[in-house]
Design a protein around this motif. Structure first.
Motif, PDB file in Angstrom:
ATOM      1  N   ALA A  19      -8.298  60.960  36.988  1.00 28.41           N
ATOM      2  CA  ALA A  19      -9.123  61.819  37.831  1.00 28.41           C
ATOM      3  C   ALA A  19      -9.016  63.278  37.410  1.00 28.41           C
ATOM      4  CB  ALA A  19      -8.707  61.656  39.293  1.00 28.41           C
ATOM      5  N   ARG A  20      -7.819  63.665  36.973  1.00 25.75           N
ATOM      6  CA  ARG A  20      -7.618  65.049  36.540  1.00 25.75           C
ATOM      7  C   ARG A  20      -8.549  65.409  35.386  1.00 25.75           C
ATOM      8  NH1 ARG A  20      -1.648  66.751  34.800  1.00 25.75           N
ATOM      9  NH2 ARG A  20      -1.976  64.901  33.496  1.00 25.75           N
ATOM     10  N   ALA A  21      -8.817  64.445  34.503  1.00 24.54           N
ATOM     11  CA  ALA A  21      -9.700  64.703  33.360  1.00 24.54           C
ATOM     12  C   ALA A  21     -11.127  65.011  33.795  1.00 24.54           C
ATOM     13  CB  ALA A  21      -9.692  63.504  32.415  1.00 24.54           C
ATOM     14  N   PHE A  22     -11.500  64.552  34.989  1.00 27.67           N
ATOM     15  CA  PHE A  22     -12.846  64.825  35.500  1.00 27.67           C
ATOM     16  C   PHE A  22     -12.880  66.030  36.429  1.00 27.67           C
ATOM     17  CE2 PHE A  22     -13.263  60.459  34.104  1.00 27.67           C
ATOM     18  CZ  PHE A  22     -14.554  60.407  33.610  1.00 27.67           C
ATOM     19  N   GLY A  23     -11.762  66.718  36.560  1.00 21.24           N
ATOM     20  CA  GLY A  23     -11.722  67.911  37.379  1.00 21.24           C
ATOM     21  C   GLY A  23     -11.515  67.673  38.858  1.00 21.24           C
ATOM     22  N   LEU A  24     -11.154  66.454  39.229  1.00 22.21           N
ATOM     23  CA  LEU A  24     -10.897  66.161  40.640  1.00 22.21           C
ATOM     24  C   LEU A  24      -9.550  66.729  41.075  1.00 22.21           C
ATOM     25  CD1 LEU A  24     -12.124  62.485  40.608  1.00 22.21           C
ATOM     26  CD2 LEU A  24     -12.953  64.174  42.252  1.00 22.21           C
ATOM     27  N   GLN A  25      -9.491  67.220  42.287  1.00 22.73           N
ATOM     28  CA  GLN A  25      -8.232  67.655  42.879  1.00 22.73           C
ATOM     29  C   GLN A  25      -7.667  66.468  43.668  1.00 22.73           C
ATOM     30  OE1 GLN A  25      -8.833  71.222  45.174  1.00 22.73           O
ATOM     31  NE2 GLN A  25     -10.071  72.188  43.578  1.00 22.73           N
ATOM     32  N   THR A  26      -6.449  66.053  43.330  1.00 19.98           N
ATOM     33  CA  THR A  26      -5.912  64.818  43.892  1.00 19.98           C
ATOM     34  C   THR A  26      -4.775  65.090  44.864  1.00 19.98           C
ATOM     35  OG1 THR A  26      -6.509  63.606  41.891  1.00 19.98           O
ATOM     36  CG2 THR A  26      -4.901  62.589  43.346  1.00 19.98           C
ATOM     37  N   LEU A  27      -4.904  64.500  46.062  1.00 21.33           N
ATOM     38  CA  LEU A  27      -3.877  64.560  47.088  1.00 21.33           C
ATOM     39  C   LEU A  27      -3.306  63.159  47.279  1.00 21.33           C
ATOM     40  CD1 LEU A  27      -5.743  67.074  47.634  1.00 21.33           C
ATOM     41  CD2 LEU A  27      -5.085  66.876  50.032  1.00 21.33           C
ATOM     42  N   VAL A  28      -2.007  63.082  47.508  1.00 19.30           N
ATOM     43  CA  VAL A  28      -1.335  61.789  47.565  1.00 19.30           C
ATOM     44  C   VAL A  28      -0.510  61.664  48.835  1.00 19.30           C
ATOM     45  CG1 VAL A  28       0.415  60.327  46.478  1.00 19.30           C
ATOM     46  CG2 VAL A  28      -1.224  61.574  45.059  1.00 19.30           C
ATOM     47  N   TRP A  29      -0.666  60.514  49.513  1.00 16.91           N
ATOM     48  CA  TRP A  29       0.215  60.162  50.616  1.00 16.91           C
ATOM     49  C   TRP A  29       1.083  59.000  50.169  1.00 16.91           C
ATOM     50  CZ3 TRP A  29       0.314  55.602  53.767  1.00 16.91           C
ATOM     51  CH2 TRP A  29       1.199  55.668  54.859  1.00 16.91           C
ATOM     52  N   THR A  30       2.400  59.194  50.197  1.00 19.83           N
ATOM     53  CA  THR A  30       3.324  58.157  49.751  1.00 19.83           C
ATOM     54  C   THR A  30       4.610  58.262  50.548  1.00 19.83           C
ATOM     55  OG1 THR A  30       4.562  57.297  47.842  1.00 19.83           O
ATOM     56  CG2 THR A  30       4.168  59.669  47.908  1.00 19.83           C
ATOM     57  N   ARG A  31       5.271  57.120  50.767  1.00 22.62           N
ATOM     58  CA  ARG A  31       6.530  57.125  51.512  1.00 22.62           C
ATOM     59  C   ARG A  31       7.631  57.805  50.723  1.00 22.62           C
ATOM     60  NH1 ARG A  31       7.540  50.968  52.730  1.00 22.62           N
ATOM     61  NH2 ARG A  31       6.963  50.946  50.537  1.00 22.62           N
ATOM     62  N   THR A  32       7.620  57.629  49.406  1.00 25.80           N
ATOM     63  CA  THR A  32       8.664  58.207  48.563  1.00 25.80           C
ATOM     64  C   THR A  32       8.040  59.251  47.651  1.00 25.80           C
ATOM     65  OG1 THR A  32       9.839  56.091  48.579  1.00 25.80           O
ATOM     66  CG2 THR A  32      10.512  57.716  46.930  1.00 25.80           C
ATOM     67  N   ILE A  33       8.309  60.495  47.924  1.00 30.61           N
ATOM     68  CA  ILE A  33       7.727  61.591  47.138  1.00 30.61           C
ATOM     69  C   ILE A  33       8.603  61.835  45.915  1.00 30.61           C
ATOM     70  CG2 ILE A  33       7.117  64.031  47.120  1.00 30.61           C
ATOM     71  CD1 ILE A  33       6.597  63.803  50.126  1.00 30.61           C
ATOM     72  N   ARG A  34       8.000  61.717  44.740  1.00 27.81           N
ATOM     73  CA  ARG A  34       8.689  61.982  43.480  1.00 27.81           C
ATOM     74  C   ARG A  34       7.974  63.135  42.778  1.00 27.81           C
ATOM     75  NH1 ARG A  34       8.529  56.332  43.950  1.00 27.81           N
ATOM     76  NH2 ARG A  34      10.591  55.324  44.021  1.00 27.81           N
ATOM     77  N   PRO A  35       8.503  64.346  42.900  1.00 29.05           N
ATOM     78  CA  PRO A  35       7.825  65.531  42.366  1.00 29.05           C
ATOM     79  C   PRO A  35       7.461  65.417  40.895  1.00 29.05           C
ATOM     80  CG  PRO A  35       9.651  66.178  43.784  1.00 29.05           C
ATOM     81  CD  PRO A  35       9.752  64.693  43.609  1.00 29.05           C
ATOM     82  N   ASP A  36       8.328  64.802  40.084  1.00 28.75           N
ATOM     83  CA  ASP A  36       8.033  64.697  38.650  1.00 28.75           C
ATOM     84  C   ASP A  36       6.783  63.850  38.404  1.00 28.75           C
ATOM     85  OD1 ASP A  36      10.240  66.223  38.168  1.00 28.75           O
ATOM     86  OD2 ASP A  36      11.528  64.574  37.514  1.00 28.75           O
ATOM     87  N   GLU A  37       6.654  62.732  39.128  1.00 30.36           N
ATOM     88  CA  GLU A  37       5.493  61.874  38.951  1.00 30.36           C
ATOM     89  C   GLU A  37       4.221  62.559  39.435  1.00 30.36           C
ATOM     90  OE1 GLU A  37       6.476  58.317  41.020  1.00 30.36           O
ATOM     91  OE2 GLU A  37       7.865  57.589  39.468  1.00 30.36           O
ATOM     92  N   LEU A  38       4.320  63.295  40.530  1.00 28.64           N
ATOM     93  CA  LEU A  38       3.160  64.031  41.022  1.00 28.64           C
ATOM     94  C   LEU A  38       2.723  65.090  40.022  1.00 28.64           C
ATOM     95  CD1 LEU A  38       4.278  64.424  44.729  1.00 28.64           C
ATOM     96  CD2 LEU A  38       2.212  63.232  43.979  1.00 28.64           C
ATOM     97  N   ALA A  39       3.697  65.819  39.479  1.00 32.27           N
ATOM     98  CA  ALA A  39       3.382  66.875  38.519  1.00 32.27           C
ATOM     99  C   ALA A  39       2.757  66.295  37.252  1.00 32.27           C
ATOM    100  CB  ALA A  39       4.643  67.659  38.178  1.00 32.27           C
ATOM    101  N   GLN A  40       3.286  65.176  36.777  1.00 39.60           N
ATOM    102  CA  GLN A  40       2.754  64.563  35.573  1.00 39.60           C
ATOM    103  C   GLN A  40       1.303  64.119  35.763  1.00 39.60           C
ATOM    104  OE1 GLN A  40       5.161  61.394  33.987  1.00 39.60           O
ATOM    105  NE2 GLN A  40       3.533  60.611  32.678  1.00 39.60           N
ATOM    106  N   ALA A  41       0.981  63.670  36.973  1.00 40.76           N
ATOM    107  CA  ALA A  41      -0.373  63.199  37.256  1.00 40.76           C
ATOM    108  C   ALA A  41      -1.308  64.319  37.692  1.00 40.76           C
ATOM    109  CB  ALA A  41      -0.332  62.125  38.334  1.00 40.76           C
ATOM    110  N   GLY A  42      -0.785  65.513  37.864  1.00 39.96           N
ATOM    111  CA  GLY A  42      -1.624  66.626  38.302  1.00 39.96           C
ATOM    112  C   GLY A  42      -2.041  66.500  39.755  1.00 39.96           C
TER     113      GLY A  42
END
Length: 335
Positions: free
Chosen positions: A171-194
């Protein structure tokens, strides 16, 4: 080739009428001392009839409960060819010394591709245009709901496992801004996925909301009338996970009333949908018959991985991919 003898394992390959098993895997199993019996569907009575001759099963859509396991006293391995294993009573399997394996990495590319296909299709209004095309209607410019440029729109992802992460990367490649709801927040994975972590309500407020959750007691019916009311009227709901996570009746109401702009559904309840179900006739619904996980590459990777684990268990070794509830568990003397 039919194998006989006390040291031969007999594995049932269920749903064989729908999911083909290439001969190369039958031969690979035979070389490891495993004979495969193909079962056309997943009827419990038909499976139970194998009784003490069943040492394990390859599973697609079969429901495995304690009563069925009781009818299969020599069953030692339930090999789910897929990611979700909500149809398997894992606790009953553990009590009876039965290993359960699955495919945590199954079809990550296919699922994320499918979500992006839904997003691109709805952005360009394909579901509505194709619905009209079925009745030979060539739409005039003003008759088509106005498309939206993807850049700077928002994608909300519920659940951030492998398919959710890969979807965010694409989605990042298409310019979408992505928000995530997850029980376990992993900052590194979020950052890698934009992507960035958000509340459940914030994710439901996005332009596109994509479900990537397993079906559990906590997620069954998670998206009901109240949750659908939080989505924007121009939003699109996407479900490539499990149909029971969404209240189908509430979704139909939201779509028919204009409370929701559209829905991309690879999974639904009931499945398959009856011919007279209203979802078939709503122009802003795109149904894809539970095909999001399918590709030649995914099939080959899945069968190769599952057969590898079955052979390991057959030889008394721990599998590589036990379900999380059985990781490290002492099951059937596996080492």
């Amino acid at each position: 080739m039919t194998l006989h003898g006390p040291d031969i394992w007999h594995m049932l390959y269920t749903d064989a009428d729908e999911f083909e098993l290439p001969d190369e895997y039958v031969d690979r199993a035979a070389q490891a001392g495993i004979h495969i019996d193909k079962v056309g569907g997943h009827d419990q009575a038909e499976i139970a009839a194998y009784g003490e001759h069943c040492n394990g099963m390859f599973l697609f859509r079969a429901r495995i409960d304690d009563a069925l396991l009781a009818a299969l006293p020599n069953c030692r391995h339930l090999a789910r060819i897929g990611t979700g294993y909500d149809l398997i009573d894992v606790e009953a399997a553990r009590r009876r010394g039965v290993m359960v394996t699955y495919l945590p990495d199954f079809c990550t590319e296919e699922l994320s591709d499918h979500v992006m296909a839904f997003i691109l299709g709805f952005a360009r209004r394909f579901p509505y245009i194709l619905h009209k095309a079925r009745t030979n209607e060539w739409l005039k410019f003003g008759e088509i709901p106005t498309p939206h440029r993807l850049q700077a729109q928002t994608l909300g992802i519920l659940g951030f496992g492998r398919s959710g992460q890969r979807t965010a990367e694409k989605a990042r490649a298409f310019g979408l801004q992505t928000l995530v709801w997850t029980r376990t927040i992993r900052p590194d994975e979020l950052a890698q996925a934009g992507a960035r972590a958000a509340t459940f309500e914030e994710v439901l407020g996005c332009d596109y909301v994509s479900i990537h959750l397993p079906l559990t007691d906590a997620t069954a019916g998670l998206i009901g009338r109240k949750e659908l009311s939080l989505l924007k009227p121009e939003a699109v709901l996407i479900n490539i996970s499990r149909g029971a996570i969404v209240d189908t009746d509430a979704l139909v109401e939201a779509l028919q009333s204009g409370q929701l702009a559209g829905a991309g559904l690879d999974v639904v309840v009931p499945a398959p949908l009856p011919a007279d179900h209203p979802l078939w006739s709503i122009p802003t619904v795109w149904l894809t018959s539970h095909t999001a996980a399918d590709s030649l590459e995914a099939k080959n990777e899945a069968l190769s991985t599952v057969f590898g684990d079955v052979i390991r268990v057959r030889n008394g070794r721990l599998p590589v991919y036990p379900v999380p509830e059985l990781r490290g568990a002492a099951i059937g003397g596996l080492q």
